[in-house]
Design a protein around this motif. Structure first.
Motif, PDB file in Angstrom:
ATOM      1  N   ALA A 169      -8.949  -3.467  10.238  1.00  0.00           N
ATOM      2  CA  ALA A 169      -7.579  -3.574  10.732  1.00  0.00           C
ATOM      3  C   ALA A 169      -6.707  -4.237   9.673  1.00  0.00           C
ATOM      4  O   ALA A 169      -7.129  -4.439   8.531  1.00  0.00           O
ATOM      5  N   LEU A 170      -5.506  -4.582  10.069  1.00  0.00           N
ATOM      6  CA  LEU A 170      -4.526  -5.191   9.177  1.00  0.00           C
ATOM      7  C   LEU A 170      -4.248  -6.630   9.579  1.00  0.00           C
ATOM      8  O   LEU A 170      -4.095  -6.931  10.760  1.00  0.00           O
ATOM      9  N   ASP A 171      -4.187  -7.502   8.587  1.00  0.00           N
ATOM     10  CA  ASP A 171      -3.627  -8.838   8.778  1.00  0.00           C
ATOM     11  C   ASP A 171      -2.231  -8.810   8.159  1.00  0.00           C
ATOM     12  O   ASP A 171      -2.089  -8.866   6.932  1.00  0.00           O
ATOM     13  N   PRO A 172      -1.172  -8.693   8.977  1.00  0.00           N
ATOM     14  CA  PRO A 172       0.178  -8.559   8.422  1.00  0.00           C
ATOM     15  C   PRO A 172       0.665  -9.797   7.679  1.00  0.00           C
ATOM     16  O   PRO A 172       1.647  -9.721   6.935  1.00  0.00           O
ATOM     17  N   ASP A 173      -0.019 -10.940   7.858  1.00  0.00           N
ATOM     18  CA  ASP A 173       0.379 -12.137   7.128  1.00  0.00           C
ATOM     19  C   ASP A 173      -0.097 -12.105   5.681  1.00  0.00           C
ATOM     20  O   ASP A 173       0.478 -12.765   4.809  1.00  0.00           O
ATOM     21  N   THR A 174      -1.170 -11.345   5.416  1.00  0.00           N
ATOM     22  CA  THR A 174      -1.709 -11.298   4.057  1.00  0.00           C
ATOM     23  C   THR A 174      -1.434  -9.975   3.349  1.00  0.00           C
ATOM     24  O   THR A 174      -1.370  -9.940   2.118  1.00  0.00           O
ATOM     25  N   HIS A 175      -1.272  -8.890   4.097  1.00  0.00           N
ATOM     26  CA  HIS A 175      -1.029  -7.577   3.490  1.00  0.00           C
ATOM     27  C   HIS A 175       0.248  -6.992   4.079  1.00  0.00           C
ATOM     28  O   HIS A 175       0.303  -6.644   5.266  1.00  0.00           O
ATOM     29  N   HIS A 176       1.257  -6.907   3.218  1.00  0.00           N
ATOM     30  CA  HIS A 176       2.602  -6.564   3.664  1.00  0.00           C
ATOM     31  C   HIS A 176       3.421  -6.090   2.463  1.00  0.00           C
ATOM     32  O   HIS A 176       2.991  -6.224   1.306  1.00  0.00           O
ATOM     33  N   PRO A 177       4.591  -5.531   2.686  1.00  0.00           N
ATOM     34  CA  PRO A 177       5.421  -5.078   1.554  1.00  0.00           C
ATOM     35  C   PRO A 177       5.849  -6.241   0.659  1.00  0.00           C
ATOM     36  O   PRO A 177       6.181  -7.329   1.139  1.00  0.00           O
ATOM     37  N   VAL A 178       5.814  -6.007  -0.639  1.00  0.00           N
ATOM     38  CA  VAL A 178       6.305  -6.960  -1.644  1.00  0.00           C
ATOM     39  C   VAL A 178       7.079  -6.164  -2.692  1.00  0.00           C
ATOM     40  O   VAL A 178       7.166  -4.942  -2.619  1.00  0.00           O
ATOM     41  N   ARG A 179       7.618  -6.854  -3.676  1.00  0.00           N
ATOM     42  CA  ARG A 179       8.291  -6.158  -4.777  1.00  0.00           C
ATOM     43  C   ARG A 179       7.274  -5.464  -5.671  1.00  0.00           C
ATOM     44  O   ARG A 179       6.175  -5.961  -5.881  1.00  0.00           O
ATOM     45  N   ALA A 180       7.676  -4.326  -6.186  1.00  0.00           N
ATOM     46  CA  ALA A 180       6.809  -3.602  -7.124  1.00  0.00           C
ATOM     47  C   ALA A 180       6.655  -4.411  -8.416  1.00  0.00           C
ATOM     48  O   ALA A 180       7.543  -5.180  -8.788  1.00  0.00           O
ATOM     49  N   GLU A 181       5.520  -4.224  -9.092  1.00  0.00           N
ATOM     50  CA  GLU A 181       5.270  -4.889 -10.372  1.00  0.00           C
ATOM     51  C   GLU A 181       4.927  -3.835 -11.421  1.00  0.00           C
ATOM     52  O   GLU A 181       4.075  -2.969 -11.185  1.00  0.00           O
ATOM     53  N   GLU A 328       6.226   4.318   5.538  1.00  0.00           N
ATOM     54  CA  GLU A 328       6.880   3.593   6.622  1.00  0.00           C
ATOM     55  C   GLU A 328       6.292   3.973   7.976  1.00  0.00           C
ATOM     56  O   GLU A 328       6.069   3.114   8.837  1.00  0.00           O
ATOM     57  N   ASN A 329       6.020   5.267   8.169  1.00  0.00           N
ATOM     58  CA  ASN A 329       5.417   5.711   9.427  1.00  0.00           C
ATOM     59  C   ASN A 329       4.030   5.106   9.625  1.00  0.00           C
ATOM     60  O   ASN A 329       3.668   4.674  10.718  1.00  0.00           O
ATOM     61  N   GLY A 330       3.238   5.102   8.535  1.00  0.00           N
ATOM     62  CA  GLY A 330       1.902   4.546   8.619  1.00  0.00           C
ATOM     63  C   GLY A 330       1.913   3.065   8.946  1.00  0.00           C
ATOM     64  O   GLY A 330       1.118   2.588   9.765  1.00  0.00           O
ATOM     65  N   ARG A 331       2.827   2.337   8.323  1.00  0.00           N
ATOM     66  CA  ARG A 331       2.911   0.893   8.567  1.00  0.00           C
ATOM     67  C   ARG A 331       3.268   0.606  10.022  1.00  0.00           C
ATOM     68  O   ARG A 331       2.689  -0.284  10.653  1.00  0.00           O
ATOM     69  N   ARG A 332       4.210   1.352  10.589  1.00  0.00           N
ATOM     70  CA  ARG A 332       4.587   1.135  11.979  1.00  0.00           C
ATOM     71  C   ARG A 332       3.407   1.382  12.922  1.00  0.00           C
ATOM     72  O   ARG A 332       3.196   0.637  13.879  1.00  0.00           O
ATOM     73  N   ARG A 333       2.638   2.438  12.652  1.00  0.00           N
ATOM     74  CA  ARG A 333       1.493   2.754  13.509  1.00  0.00           C
ATOM     75  C   ARG A 333       0.443   1.638  13.454  1.00  0.00           C
ATOM     76  O   ARG A 333      -0.100   1.220  14.488  1.00  0.00           O
ATOM     77  N   ILE A 334       0.151   1.177  12.253  1.00  0.00           N
ATOM     78  CA  ILE A 334      -0.864   0.148  12.087  1.00  0.00           C
ATOM     79  C   ILE A 334      -0.438  -1.150  12.771  1.00  0.00           C
ATOM     80  O   ILE A 334      -1.232  -1.804  13.462  1.00  0.00           O
ATOM     81  N   LEU A 335       0.810  -1.534  12.608  1.00  0.00           N
ATOM     82  CA  LEU A 335       1.304  -2.758  13.237  1.00  0.00           C
ATOM     83  C   LEU A 335       1.280  -2.654  14.758  1.00  0.00           C
ATOM     84  O   LEU A 335       1.046  -3.650  15.453  1.00  0.00           O
ATOM     85  N   ARG A 336       1.483  -1.469  15.252  1.00  0.00           N
ATOM     86  CA  ARG A 336       1.539  -1.258  16.701  1.00  0.00           C
ATOM     87  C   ARG A 336       0.158  -1.282  17.351  1.00  0.00           C
ATOM     88  O   ARG A 336       0.002  -1.747  18.474  1.00  0.00           O
TER      89      ARG A 336
END
Length: 364
Positions: A169-181, A328-336
């Motif tokens: 699963a996802l831990d949204p506190d540790t894996h989330h959008p950040v700035r590109a490098e 964006e669609n994938g992130r919403r599904r995972i968070l839900r």
């Protein structure tokens, strides 16, 4: 409740793909009021490559890689309500299993947690003298981090009283959008250690795709690939610590997931990387496997390929706009539906039900 957890490593992801999984679930168990102690051996230089400090949400105990230290720390299982021994600890697994569950209190819940169930079952089928043949019937419950019905049926055939998947699963506190490098700039990235039942599929889905999409830029992360011949448009960057996973996932146009052979055959086995990448909002391309739609909808929340040619074709036709939409669609599904809070709530119910039943049986 008090949980004694014997695994490979909590504080290091070095040659330890289950680290994110352990951290996500244990952190959420702590929020639900459970007290977890994680016991890990000091082997494979993992302690030299720690990527988190001992956390406040779990007591971390590192013991020497010796038989004496193993026995000493196994005896501490006697103080726990729930005792967990995972697969792939990496040091004297057979002895650790025997010592831990021999020390456990008679009314404690005894769990074998398999983080590579398809491979484990394959080994057991191939070796009639495999120690797990005698050990599995001794535990109350087998948990796996994937596998679906084939794995559940396989463990029942091996004498398990009950087998339940607790998926990645996802831990949204540790894996989330950040700035590109810039250091992770590419058209496609893949992160995975070099393992025997993964290498051929990496050649097929990643190396072949790079050869066919020669104008595209590829990045390979993970340990063990340094002496591997690969196309010139692949840049190998070695081990990528957990703290860099978000940037690694969000910077390229797309991120590739490649299941290990045994997991691809069984299906229903999404790797940790699937949720890490989706949680960061990456456009995920994955090898196709049965059960994918249980986690992400193909074509809307994830892109699926059957071989390297399809990976190359997807990549060459994928626009930045479409990649962003998929991500964006994938992130919403995972968070839900697929966070570690969801998994821990499920596990909490399982633990309480089994402990309740154990106490009833003891009273009778």
């Amino acid at each position: 409740m008090k949980i004694a957890f014997y695994g490979s490593s909590l504080v290091s992801s070095y040659w330890n793909g289950a680290a994110t999984y352990y951290r996500g679930i244990i952190r959420q168990l702590h929020k639900l009021g459970h007290q977890v102690t994680f016991y890990e051996p000091n082997v494979y230089d993992r302690q030299k490559h720690r990527d988190i400090c001992p956390p406040e949400w779990c007591r971390s105990v590192v013991y020497d890689g010796t038989t004496e230290a193993l026995k000493e720390h196994a005896r501490k299982a006697a103080k726990a309500d729930v005792v967990v021994k995972t697969s792939g600890v990496g040091f004297e697994d057979e002895a650790l299993f025997d010592e831990v569950f021999a020390a456990a209190h008679p009314q404690s819940l005894k769990i074998f947690w398999d983080v590579d169930a398809p491979a484990t079952l394959s080994e057991m089928r191939s070796h009639s003298t495999h120690p797990l043949h005698r050990q599995i019937p001794e535990v109350d419950l087998v948990l796996t981090y994937g596998g679906g019905k084939p794995v559940i049926d396989g463990y029942h055939a091996m004498g398990a009283r009950e087998c339940i998947p607790i998926y990645n699963a996802l831990d949204p506190d540790t894996h989330h959008p950040v700035r590109a490098e810039n250091r992770f700039t590419a058209d496609l990235s893949f992160l995975g250690n070099r393992l025997p039942d993964r290498e051929a599929r990496v050649e097929q889905f990643f190396f072949d795709a790079a050869e066919q999409a020669s104008s595209q830029r590829f990045i390979l992360g993970g340990s063990g690939w340094g002496d591997k011949a690969m196309p010139s448009n692949i840049r190998y960057i070695g081990h990528v610590p957990t703290k860099d996973h978000n940037a690694f996932n969000v910077t390229p146009k797309a991120v590739l997931n490649i299941s290990r052979e045994s997991m691809a055959q069984n299906g229903y086995s999404p790797a940790t990387r699937v949720f890490e990448a989706a949680g960061a909002g990456a456009c995920l391309i994955t090898d196709s496997w049965e059960g994918l739609d249980m986690f992400l909808k193909e074509g809307e929340e994830v892109l699926a390929a059957r071989d390297g040619q399809e990976v190359a074709e997807i990549l060459q036709s994928l626009t930045d706009k479409e990649a962003k939409r998929i991500g964006e669609n994938g992130r919403r599904r995972i968070l839900r539906e697929h966070t570690y809070a969801h998994r821990a709530a499920e596990l909490d119910r399982i633990l309480k039900n089994h402990l309740h039943n154990n106490h009833i049986e003891a009273a009778e």
